[in-house]
Design a protein around this motif. Sequence first.
Motif, mmCIF file in Angstrom:
data_model
loop_
_atom_site.group_PDB
_atom_site.id
_atom_site.type_symbol
_atom_site.label_atom_id
_atom_site.label_comp_id
_atom_site.label_asym_id
_atom_site.label_seq_id
_atom_site.Cartn_x
_atom_site.Cartn_y
_atom_site.Cartn_z
ATOM 1 N N THR A 4 -48.972 -8.958 15.946
ATOM 2 C CA THR A 4 -49.208 -7.745 16.717
ATOM 3 C C THR A 4 -48.161 -6.706 16.344
ATOM 4 O O THR A 4 -46.958 -6.978 16.412
ATOM 5 C CB THR A 4 -49.147 -8.042 18.232
ATOM 6 N N ILE A 5 -48.641 -5.531 15.966
ATOM 7 C CA ILE A 5 -47.778 -4.442 15.530
ATOM 8 C C ILE A 5 -47.953 -3.272 16.488
ATOM 9 O O ILE A 5 -49.076 -2.837 16.739
ATOM 10 C CB ILE A 5 -48.134 -3.983 14.096
ATOM 11 N N ALA A 6 -46.839 -2.770 17.022
ATOM 12 C CA ALA A 6 -46.868 -1.604 17.899
ATOM 13 C C ALA A 6 -46.540 -0.364 17.076
ATOM 14 O O ALA A 6 -45.595 -0.367 16.291
ATOM 15 C CB ALA A 6 -45.854 -1.765 19.034
ATOM 16 N N GLN A 8 -46.085 3.957 16.978
ATOM 17 C CA GLN A 8 -45.886 5.230 17.644
ATOM 18 C C GLN A 8 -47.170 6.048 17.466
ATOM 19 O O GLN A 8 -47.972 5.761 16.570
ATOM 20 C CB GLN A 8 -44.703 5.930 16.974
ATOM 21 N N SER A 9 -47.373 7.012 18.302
ATOM 22 C CA SER A 9 -48.589 7.826 18.198
ATOM 23 C C SER A 9 -48.662 8.547 16.853
ATOM 24 O O SER A 9 -47.661 8.734 16.178
ATOM 25 C CB SER A 9 -48.634 8.847 19.334
ATOM 26 N N ARG A 10 -49.847 8.919 16.479
ATOM 27 C CA ARG A 10 -50.143 9.650 15.243
ATOM 28 C C ARG A 10 -49.881 8.851 13.975
ATOM 29 O O ARG A 10 -49.442 9.397 12.968
ATOM 30 C CB ARG A 10 -49.400 10.968 15.187
ATOM 31 N N MET A 11 -50.136 7.577 14.028
ATOM 32 C CA MET A 11 -50.028 6.736 12.836
ATOM 33 C C MET A 11 -51.394 6.119 12.538
ATOM 34 O O MET A 11 -51.512 4.932 12.250
ATOM 35 C CB MET A 11 -48.980 5.634 13.043
ATOM 36 N N HIS A 12 -52.427 6.941 12.598
ATOM 37 C CA HIS A 12 -53.796 6.459 12.442
ATOM 38 C C HIS A 12 -54.046 5.816 11.076
ATOM 39 O O HIS A 12 -54.753 4.815 10.981
ATOM 40 C CB HIS A 12 -54.790 7.585 12.700
ATOM 41 N N ASN A 13 -53.477 6.386 10.026
ATOM 42 C CA ASN A 13 -53.677 5.827 8.685
ATOM 43 C C ASN A 13 -53.052 4.446 8.560
ATOM 44 O O ASN A 13 -53.644 3.542 7.973
ATOM 45 C CB ASN A 13 -53.104 6.766 7.617
ATOM 46 N N ILE A 14 -51.869 4.290 9.119
ATOM 47 C CA ILE A 14 -51.207 2.984 9.093
ATOM 48 C C ILE A 14 -52.005 1.990 9.923
ATOM 49 O O ILE A 14 -52.222 0.847 9.510
ATOM 50 C CB ILE A 14 -49.753 3.098 9.602
ATOM 51 N N ALA A 15 -52.453 2.416 11.097
ATOM 52 C CA ALA A 15 -53.232 1.534 11.974
ATOM 53 C C ALA A 15 -54.478 1.029 11.275
ATOM 54 O O ALA A 15 -54.814 -0.162 11.371
ATOM 55 C CB ALA A 15 -53.600 2.270 13.265
ATOM 56 N N GLU A 16 -55.157 1.881 10.557
ATOM 57 C CA GLU A 16 -56.384 1.486 9.867
ATOM 58 C C GLU A 16 -56.097 0.436 8.794
ATOM 59 O O GLU A 16 -56.810 -0.563 8.683
ATOM 60 C CB GLU A 16 -57.062 2.714 9.246
ATOM 61 N N ILE A 17 -55.057 0.647 8.016
ATOM 62 C CA ILE A 17 -54.702 -0.330 6.979
ATOM 63 C C ILE A 17 -54.333 -1.671 7.619
ATOM 64 O O ILE A 17 -54.755 -2.728 7.156
ATOM 65 C CB ILE A 17 -53.540 0.195 6.105
ATOM 66 N N MET A 24 -53.232 -7.116 14.642
ATOM 67 C CA MET A 24 -53.618 -6.501 15.907
ATOM 68 C C MET A 24 -52.682 -5.309 16.092
ATOM 69 O O MET A 24 -51.462 -5.436 15.939
ATOM 70 C CB MET A 24 -53.446 -7.474 17.076
ATOM 71 N N VAL A 25 -53.237 -4.148 16.395
ATOM 72 C CA VAL A 25 -52.459 -2.921 16.510
ATOM 73 C C VAL A 25 -52.525 -2.416 17.948
ATOM 74 O O VAL A 25 -53.603 -2.314 18.522
ATOM 75 C CB VAL A 25 -52.989 -1.836 15.539
ATOM 76 N N VAL A 26 -51.342 -2.105 18.513
ATOM 77 C CA VAL A 26 -51.266 -1.547 19.864
ATOM 78 C C VAL A 26 -50.342 -0.339 19.834
ATOM 79 O O VAL A 26 -49.559 -0.165 18.903
ATOM 80 C CB VAL A 26 -50.744 -2.584 20.891
ATOM 81 N N ASP A 27 -50.444 0.498 20.863
ATOM 82 C CA ASP A 27 -49.518 1.624 20.949
ATOM 83 C C ASP A 27 -48.248 1.181 21.676
ATOM 84 O O ASP A 27 -48.166 0.086 22.221
ATOM 85 C CB ASP A 27 -50.169 2.846 21.594
ATOM 86 N N MET A 28 -47.249 2.042 21.679
ATOM 87 C CA MET A 28 -45.957 1.704 22.265
ATOM 88 C C MET A 28 -46.059 1.415 23.766
ATOM 89 O O MET A 28 -45.322 0.580 24.283
ATOM 90 C CB MET A 28 -44.946 2.832 22.027
ATOM 91 N N ASP A 39 -44.676 -8.386 17.333
ATOM 92 C CA ASP A 39 -43.972 -8.887 16.157
ATOM 93 C C ASP A 39 -43.173 -7.796 15.455
ATOM 94 O O ASP A 39 -42.144 -8.081 14.841
ATOM 95 C CB ASP A 39 -44.981 -9.508 15.184
ATOM 96 N N ALA A 40 -43.656 -6.543 15.528
ATOM 97 C CA ALA A 40 -42.946 -5.449 14.877
ATOM 98 C C ALA A 40 -43.300 -4.122 15.543
ATOM 99 O O ALA A 40 -44.417 -3.946 16.033
ATOM 100 C CB ALA A 40 -43.289 -5.385 13.396
ATOM 101 N N TYR A 41 -42.340 -3.236 15.549
ATOM 102 C CA TYR A 41 -42.524 -1.865 16.023
ATOM 103 C C TYR A 41 -42.347 -0.937 14.837
ATOM 104 O O TYR A 41 -41.336 -1.019 14.136
ATOM 105 C CB TYR A 41 -41.466 -1.502 17.075
ATOM 106 N N LEU A 42 -43.321 -0.063 14.598
ATOM 107 C CA LEU A 42 -43.204 0.957 13.564
ATOM 108 C C LEU A 42 -43.081 2.309 14.248
ATOM 109 O O LEU A 42 -43.878 2.636 15.130
ATOM 110 C CB LEU A 42 -44.436 0.955 12.648
ATOM 111 N N TYR A 43 -42.099 3.064 13.834
ATOM 112 C CA TYR A 43 -41.856 4.360 14.453
ATOM 113 C C TYR A 43 -41.337 5.333 13.411
ATOM 114 O O TYR A 43 -40.953 4.929 12.313
ATOM 115 C CB TYR A 43 -40.856 4.226 15.610
ATOM 116 N N THR A 44 -41.341 6.607 13.753
ATOM 117 C CA THR A 44 -40.756 7.623 12.885
ATOM 118 C C THR A 44 -39.722 8.396 13.679
ATOM 119 O O THR A 44 -39.967 8.783 14.820
ATOM 120 C CB THR A 44 -41.808 8.609 12.346
ATOM 121 N N SER A 45 -38.588 8.566 13.058
ATOM 122 C CA SER A 45 -37.522 9.321 13.707
ATOM 123 C C SER A 45 -36.365 9.476 12.743
ATOM 124 O O SER A 45 -36.047 8.554 12.000
ATOM 125 C CB SER A 45 -37.029 8.590 14.954
#
Length: 105
Positions: A4-6, A8-17, A24-28, A39-45
Motif C-alpha cells: 500500500t502506497i500513500a 500526496q494529492s496531484r500525483m495521478h500519473n504516479i498513481a496510475e503506474i 494499492m494506492v491511497v491518499d494521505m 508501506d511507503a509515502y510518496l510526497y513532494t516538497s
Amino acid sequence: MPKTIALQSRMHNIAEILRIRGYMVVDMYAAKRPGAKIDAYLYTSYHPDIFTGYTNTAEAADITMGYASMDFDHRTSPLMLNVTGLTAEQAVNMLEHRLAHKERH
C-alpha cells in the motif's frame, strides 16, 4: 498481499503506474486512519519538515524517559520518499528499488 502506497494529492500519473503494477494506492488522509498499514509515502516538497503533519509515524521515542524505544524496527516502518522533480516513471522506479532494498535488509 499488495503493498500500500500513500500519495500526496496531484500525483495521478504516479498513481496510475502503481495501480497497473499491482500496488494499492491511497491518499494521505486515508493513510492516517487508524489501522491503516502503509508501506511507503510518496510526497513532494523542498522542505523535509513539511511532511510531518500528515502521519503518525513519528520516531518511536519515549518522551517521558528521553530515549528512543529499543523495539523500533526500521524494516517495518513505512518508507518516506520525496519525489520532487522526478517523472512518474522515475518516482515509481525509485520506489521499487528502495522497497526491494528495504526487504533485503
